[in-house]
Enzyme design. Structure first.
Site, PDB file in Angstrom:
ATOM      1  N   SER A 141       5.241 -26.195  20.194  1.00  0.00           N
ATOM      2  CA  SER A 141       6.532 -26.868  20.081  1.00  0.00           C
ATOM      3  C   SER A 141       7.478 -26.213  21.063  1.00  0.00           C
ATOM      4  O   SER A 141       7.283 -25.057  21.466  1.00  0.00           O
ATOM      5  CB  SER A 141       7.077 -26.705  18.651  1.00  0.00           C
ATOM      6  N   TYR A 154       8.445 -21.845  10.879  1.00  0.00           N
ATOM      7  CA  TYR A 154       8.073 -22.716  12.004  1.00  0.00           C
ATOM      8  C   TYR A 154       8.280 -21.991  13.331  1.00  0.00           C
ATOM      9  O   TYR A 154       7.397 -21.984  14.202  1.00  0.00           O
ATOM     10  CB  TYR A 154       8.905 -23.996  11.958  1.00  0.00           C
ATOM     11  N   LYS A 158       5.081 -21.005  15.709  1.00  0.00           N
ATOM     12  CA  LYS A 158       4.964 -21.739  16.970  1.00  0.00           C
ATOM     13  C   LYS A 158       5.056 -20.790  18.169  1.00  0.00           C
ATOM     14  O   LYS A 158       4.387 -20.996  19.181  1.00  0.00           O
ATOM     15  CB  LYS A 158       6.011 -22.839  17.054  1.00  0.00           C
TER      16      LYS A 158
END
Length: 272
Positions: A141, A154, A158
Protein backbone atom coordinates in the site's frame (compact mmCIF):
# COMPACT_ATOMS: atom_id res chain seq x y z
CA UNK A 1 7.84 -11.47 -17.93
CA UNK A 2 5.16 -12.28 -20.45
CA UNK A 3 2.28 -13.87 -18.52
CA UNK A 4 0.80 -15.77 -21.48
CA UNK A 5 0.67 -19.51 -20.71
CA UNK A 6 2.07 -18.85 -17.23
CA UNK A 7 0.54 -20.31 -14.06
CA UNK A 8 -0.45 -17.86 -11.35
CA UNK A 9 -1.97 -17.92 -7.88
CA UNK A 10 -3.90 -14.82 -6.77
CA UNK A 11 -4.82 -14.57 -3.09
CA UNK A 12 -7.67 -12.31 -2.08
CA UNK A 13 -8.98 -13.11 -5.55
CA UNK A 14 -12.65 -13.04 -4.63
CA UNK A 15 -13.08 -9.27 -4.85
CA UNK A 16 -11.42 -5.93 -5.44
CA UNK A 17 -7.91 -5.78 -6.84
CA UNK A 18 -7.60 -9.57 -6.64
CA UNK A 19 -10.58 -10.28 -8.87
CA UNK A 20 -9.41 -7.63 -11.33
CA UNK A 21 -5.97 -9.26 -11.45
CA UNK A 22 -7.55 -12.64 -12.17
CA UNK A 23 -9.55 -11.23 -15.06
CA UNK A 24 -6.56 -9.37 -16.49
CA UNK A 25 -4.25 -12.38 -16.22
CA UNK A 26 -6.77 -14.64 -17.94
CA UNK A 27 -7.24 -12.10 -20.70
CA UNK A 28 -3.50 -12.20 -21.31
CA UNK A 29 -3.51 -15.99 -21.55
CA UNK A 30 -2.41 -16.99 -18.05
CA UNK A 31 -3.93 -19.83 -16.05
CA UNK A 32 -4.96 -18.78 -12.58
CA UNK A 33 -5.85 -20.26 -9.20
CA UNK A 34 -8.32 -17.86 -7.55
CA UNK A 35 -7.87 -18.10 -3.78
CA UNK A 36 -9.94 -16.37 -1.12
CA UNK A 37 -11.07 -16.88 2.47
CA UNK A 38 -14.59 -16.57 1.02
CA UNK A 39 -14.78 -19.72 -1.12
CA UNK A 40 -18.07 -18.67 -2.73
CA UNK A 41 -16.62 -15.33 -3.80
CA UNK A 42 -13.59 -17.07 -5.30
CA UNK A 43 -15.84 -19.52 -7.15
CA UNK A 44 -18.00 -16.69 -8.52
CA UNK A 45 -14.94 -14.86 -9.87
CA UNK A 46 -13.58 -18.06 -11.41
CA UNK A 47 -16.88 -18.86 -13.11
CA UNK A 48 -17.27 -15.32 -14.43
CA UNK A 49 -13.76 -15.27 -15.88
CA UNK A 50 -14.08 -18.79 -17.31
CA UNK A 51 -17.22 -17.69 -19.15
CA UNK A 52 -15.01 -15.36 -21.21
CA UNK A 53 -11.84 -17.48 -21.13
CA UNK A 54 -12.87 -21.13 -20.78
CA UNK A 55 -10.67 -23.27 -18.55
CA UNK A 56 -8.41 -20.39 -17.55
CA UNK A 57 -9.10 -20.45 -13.80
CA UNK A 58 -9.93 -22.67 -10.88
CA UNK A 59 -10.98 -21.52 -7.41
CA UNK A 60 -10.12 -22.49 -3.85
CA UNK A 61 -11.26 -21.29 -0.44
CA UNK A 62 -9.00 -21.10 2.57
CA UNK A 63 -6.90 -18.97 4.89
CA UNK A 64 -3.86 -18.05 2.81
CA UNK A 65 -1.94 -16.89 5.86
CA UNK A 66 -1.51 -20.56 6.85
CA UNK A 67 1.38 -22.55 5.40
CA UNK A 68 -0.73 -25.68 4.90
CA UNK A 69 -3.31 -23.73 2.88
CA UNK A 70 -0.60 -22.22 0.67
CA UNK A 71 0.83 -25.69 0.11
CA UNK A 72 -2.63 -26.84 -0.96
CA UNK A 73 -2.91 -23.95 -3.42
CA UNK A 74 0.45 -24.78 -4.96
CA UNK A 75 -0.53 -28.44 -5.24
CA UNK A 76 -3.85 -27.48 -6.86
CA UNK A 77 -2.09 -25.22 -9.35
CA UNK A 78 0.45 -27.90 -10.23
CA UNK A 79 -2.09 -30.68 -10.65
CA UNK A 80 -4.43 -28.50 -12.73
CA UNK A 81 -2.13 -26.27 -14.77
CA UNK A 82 1.53 -26.98 -14.01
CA UNK A 83 4.35 -25.40 -11.96
CA UNK A 84 3.58 -22.00 -10.43
CA UNK A 85 5.26 -19.10 -12.24
CA UNK A 86 3.69 -16.14 -10.44
CA UNK A 87 2.36 -15.66 -6.92
CA UNK A 88 0.23 -12.61 -6.10
CA UNK A 89 0.26 -12.09 -2.33
CA UNK A 90 -2.76 -9.84 -2.52
CA UNK A 91 -4.97 -10.81 0.44
CA UNK A 92 -5.03 -8.14 3.12
CA UNK A 93 -7.04 -6.62 5.95
CA UNK A 94 -7.47 -3.02 7.08
CA UNK A 95 -6.85 -3.62 10.79
CA UNK A 96 -8.09 -1.82 13.86
CA UNK A 97 -7.67 1.91 14.50
CA UNK A 98 -5.83 3.34 17.51
CA UNK A 99 -3.05 2.02 19.73
CA UNK A 100 -5.39 -0.12 21.81
CA UNK A 101 -5.78 -2.76 19.12
CA UNK A 102 -5.78 -6.11 20.89
CA UNK A 103 -3.01 -8.70 20.72
CA UNK A 104 -5.35 -10.82 18.60
CA UNK A 105 -5.93 -7.94 16.18
CA UNK A 106 -2.19 -7.38 15.88
CA UNK A 107 -1.59 -11.08 15.31
CA UNK A 108 -4.26 -11.23 12.61
CA UNK A 109 -2.89 -8.21 10.74
CA UNK A 110 0.68 -9.51 10.93
CA UNK A 111 -0.40 -12.95 9.75
CA UNK A 112 -2.48 -11.75 6.80
CA UNK A 113 -0.54 -8.68 5.68
CA UNK A 114 3.00 -9.98 6.27
CA UNK A 115 3.50 -13.59 7.33
CA UNK A 116 1.32 -14.80 4.46
CA UNK A 117 3.91 -13.30 2.10
CA UNK A 118 6.82 -14.83 4.00
CA UNK A 119 5.21 -18.27 4.14
CA UNK A 120 4.44 -18.26 0.42
CA UNK A 121 7.96 -17.17 -0.47
CA UNK A 122 9.50 -19.88 1.72
CA UNK A 123 7.59 -22.49 -0.28
CA UNK A 124 8.02 -21.05 -3.76
CA UNK A 125 11.44 -19.39 -3.91
CA UNK A 126 13.42 -22.65 -3.61
CA UNK A 127 11.44 -24.04 -6.56
CA UNK A 128 12.03 -20.89 -8.57
CA UNK A 129 15.75 -20.93 -7.82
CA UNK A 130 15.90 -24.44 -9.22
CA UNK A 131 14.21 -23.22 -12.41
CA UNK A 132 16.01 -19.84 -12.33
CA UNK A 133 12.65 -18.16 -12.89
CA UNK A 134 9.66 -17.03 -10.88
CA UNK A 135 7.71 -13.90 -9.97
CA UNK A 136 6.47 -12.72 -6.56
CA UNK A 137 4.03 -9.82 -6.52
CA UNK A 138 3.33 -8.25 -3.12
CA UNK A 139 0.28 -6.08 -2.59
CA UNK A 140 1.34 -3.57 0.02
CA UNK A 141 0.00 0.00 0.00
CA UNK A 142 1.05 3.61 -0.23
CA UNK A 143 0.71 3.30 3.55
CA UNK A 144 3.78 1.08 3.40
CA UNK A 145 5.75 4.04 2.07
CA UNK A 146 3.96 7.00 3.68
CA UNK A 147 2.24 5.47 6.77
CA UNK A 148 -1.48 5.37 7.50
CA UNK A 149 -3.49 7.80 9.56
CA UNK A 150 -5.72 5.82 11.90
CA UNK A 151 -4.56 2.21 11.85
CA UNK A 152 -1.24 1.28 13.43
CA UNK A 153 -1.71 -2.37 12.51
CA UNK A 154 -2.16 -1.49 8.83
CA UNK A 155 0.69 1.02 8.68
CA UNK A 156 3.18 -1.27 10.40
CA UNK A 157 2.35 -4.43 8.47
CA UNK A 158 2.31 -2.66 5.10
CA UNK A 159 5.73 -1.12 5.81
CA UNK A 160 6.92 -4.61 6.66
CA UNK A 161 5.43 -6.03 3.45
CA UNK A 162 7.38 -3.47 1.42
CA UNK A 163 10.55 -4.31 3.34
CA UNK A 164 10.11 -8.05 2.77
CA UNK A 165 9.54 -7.53 -0.96
CA UNK A 166 12.68 -5.37 -1.10
CA UNK A 167 14.65 -8.06 0.71
CA UNK A 168 13.44 -10.75 -1.68
CA UNK A 169 14.53 -8.66 -4.66
CA UNK A 170 17.94 -7.83 -3.18
CA UNK A 171 18.61 -11.42 -2.14
CA UNK A 172 17.29 -13.35 -5.13
CA UNK A 173 16.88 -10.82 -7.95
CA UNK A 174 20.10 -11.92 -9.66
CA UNK A 175 19.07 -15.57 -9.47
CA UNK A 176 15.94 -15.42 -11.59
CA UNK A 177 13.36 -14.44 -8.95
CA UNK A 178 11.54 -11.28 -9.96
CA UNK A 179 9.67 -9.17 -7.40
CA UNK A 180 7.17 -6.34 -7.70
CA UNK A 181 5.50 -4.41 -4.88
CA UNK A 182 2.13 -2.73 -5.41
CA UNK A 183 1.58 0.47 -3.40
CA UNK A 184 -1.70 2.16 -4.37
CA UNK A 185 -3.61 4.82 -2.45
CA UNK A 186 -7.40 4.86 -2.77
CA UNK A 187 -8.98 1.99 -4.70
CA UNK A 188 -12.73 1.44 -4.95
CA UNK A 189 -12.96 -1.68 -2.78
CA UNK A 190 -14.65 -2.68 0.48
CA UNK A 191 -11.41 -1.99 2.34
CA UNK A 192 -11.54 1.67 1.31
CA UNK A 193 -14.71 2.29 3.32
CA UNK A 194 -13.82 0.09 6.29
CA UNK A 195 -12.65 3.05 8.37
CA UNK A 196 -15.68 5.19 7.49
CA UNK A 197 -17.93 2.36 8.65
CA UNK A 198 -15.94 1.63 11.82
CA UNK A 199 -17.83 4.03 14.09
CA UNK A 200 -14.49 5.42 15.28
CA UNK A 201 -13.35 8.99 14.60
CA UNK A 202 -9.80 7.89 13.84
CA UNK A 203 -11.13 5.14 11.59
CA UNK A 204 -13.20 7.69 9.66
CA UNK A 205 -10.10 9.88 9.39
CA UNK A 206 -8.20 6.93 7.92
CA UNK A 207 -10.69 6.59 5.06
CA UNK A 208 -10.88 10.33 4.47
CA UNK A 209 -7.08 10.61 4.42
CA UNK A 210 -6.99 8.23 1.48
CA UNK A 211 -9.98 9.57 -0.44
CA UNK A 212 -8.87 13.21 -0.12
CA UNK A 213 -5.21 12.60 -1.03
CA UNK A 214 -5.82 11.63 -4.64
CA UNK A 215 -8.11 9.95 -7.13
CA UNK A 216 -9.93 6.78 -6.13
CA UNK A 217 -9.08 4.26 -8.84
CA UNK A 218 -11.07 1.26 -10.01
CA UNK A 219 -9.52 -2.20 -9.41
CA UNK A 220 -9.26 -2.79 -13.16
CA UNK A 221 -7.05 0.31 -13.49
CA UNK A 222 -4.76 -1.05 -10.77
CA UNK A 223 -4.61 -4.45 -12.46
CA UNK A 224 -3.51 -2.75 -15.68
CA UNK A 225 -0.66 -1.06 -13.77
CA UNK A 226 0.39 -4.38 -12.26
CA UNK A 227 0.51 -6.22 -15.57
CA UNK A 228 2.51 -3.39 -17.15
CA UNK A 229 5.03 -3.58 -14.30
CA UNK A 230 5.35 -7.35 -14.64
CA UNK A 231 6.02 -7.00 -18.35
CA UNK A 232 8.78 -4.47 -17.53
CA UNK A 233 9.92 -6.48 -14.45
CA UNK A 234 9.71 -3.26 -12.43
CA UNK A 235 9.77 -3.41 -8.64
CA UNK A 236 7.68 -0.48 -7.42
CA UNK A 237 4.13 -0.25 -8.79
CA UNK A 238 2.51 3.14 -8.14
CA UNK A 239 -0.92 3.43 -9.79
CA UNK A 240 -1.13 6.86 -8.10
CA UNK A 241 1.90 8.68 -9.50
CA UNK A 242 1.72 11.38 -6.79
CA UNK A 243 2.88 8.84 -4.22
CA UNK A 244 6.42 9.01 -5.57
CA UNK A 245 6.66 12.75 -4.99
CA UNK A 246 5.14 12.37 -1.51
CA UNK A 247 7.72 9.69 -0.75
CA UNK A 248 10.54 11.94 -1.92
CA UNK A 249 9.27 14.78 0.27
CA UNK A 250 9.12 12.46 3.26
CA UNK A 251 12.70 11.33 2.75
CA UNK A 252 14.05 14.84 2.16
CA UNK A 253 12.81 16.24 5.50
CA UNK A 254 11.33 13.67 7.86
CA UNK A 255 10.47 16.10 10.67
CA UNK A 256 8.68 18.48 8.33
CA UNK A 257 6.75 15.57 6.87
CA UNK A 258 5.70 14.34 10.33
CA UNK A 259 4.51 17.82 11.31
CA UNK A 260 2.51 17.98 8.10
CA UNK A 261 0.94 14.59 8.76
CA UNK A 262 -0.09 15.66 12.25
CA UNK A 263 -1.73 18.79 10.85
CA UNK A 264 -3.46 16.72 8.17
CA UNK A 265 -4.75 14.28 10.79
CA UNK A 266 -6.09 17.13 12.93
CA UNK A 267 -7.95 18.62 9.98
CA UNK A 268 -9.54 15.23 9.22
CA UNK A 269 -10.61 14.70 12.82
CA UNK A 270 -12.29 18.12 12.85
CA UNK A 271 -14.58 17.09 10.02
CA UNK A 272 -18.11 16.00 11.10
Amino acid sequence: MNVAQRVAIVTGGGAGIGSALVARLAREGARVVVADLDAEAARAVSERVNADHPGSTISAGGDVSETAQIQDLIALAESTFGPVDLYFANAGIAGAPRLDASEQEWDLSIDVNLRAHIRAARLLVPRWLGREEGYFVSTASAAGLLTQIGSATYAVTKHAAVAFAEWLSVTYGDRGVRVSCLCPMGVNTRMLTAGEDSGDALGRAATRAVTSAGDVLEPADVADSVLAAIEDERFLILPHEDVLEMYRQKGSDYDRWLRGMRRYQSSLLEQP
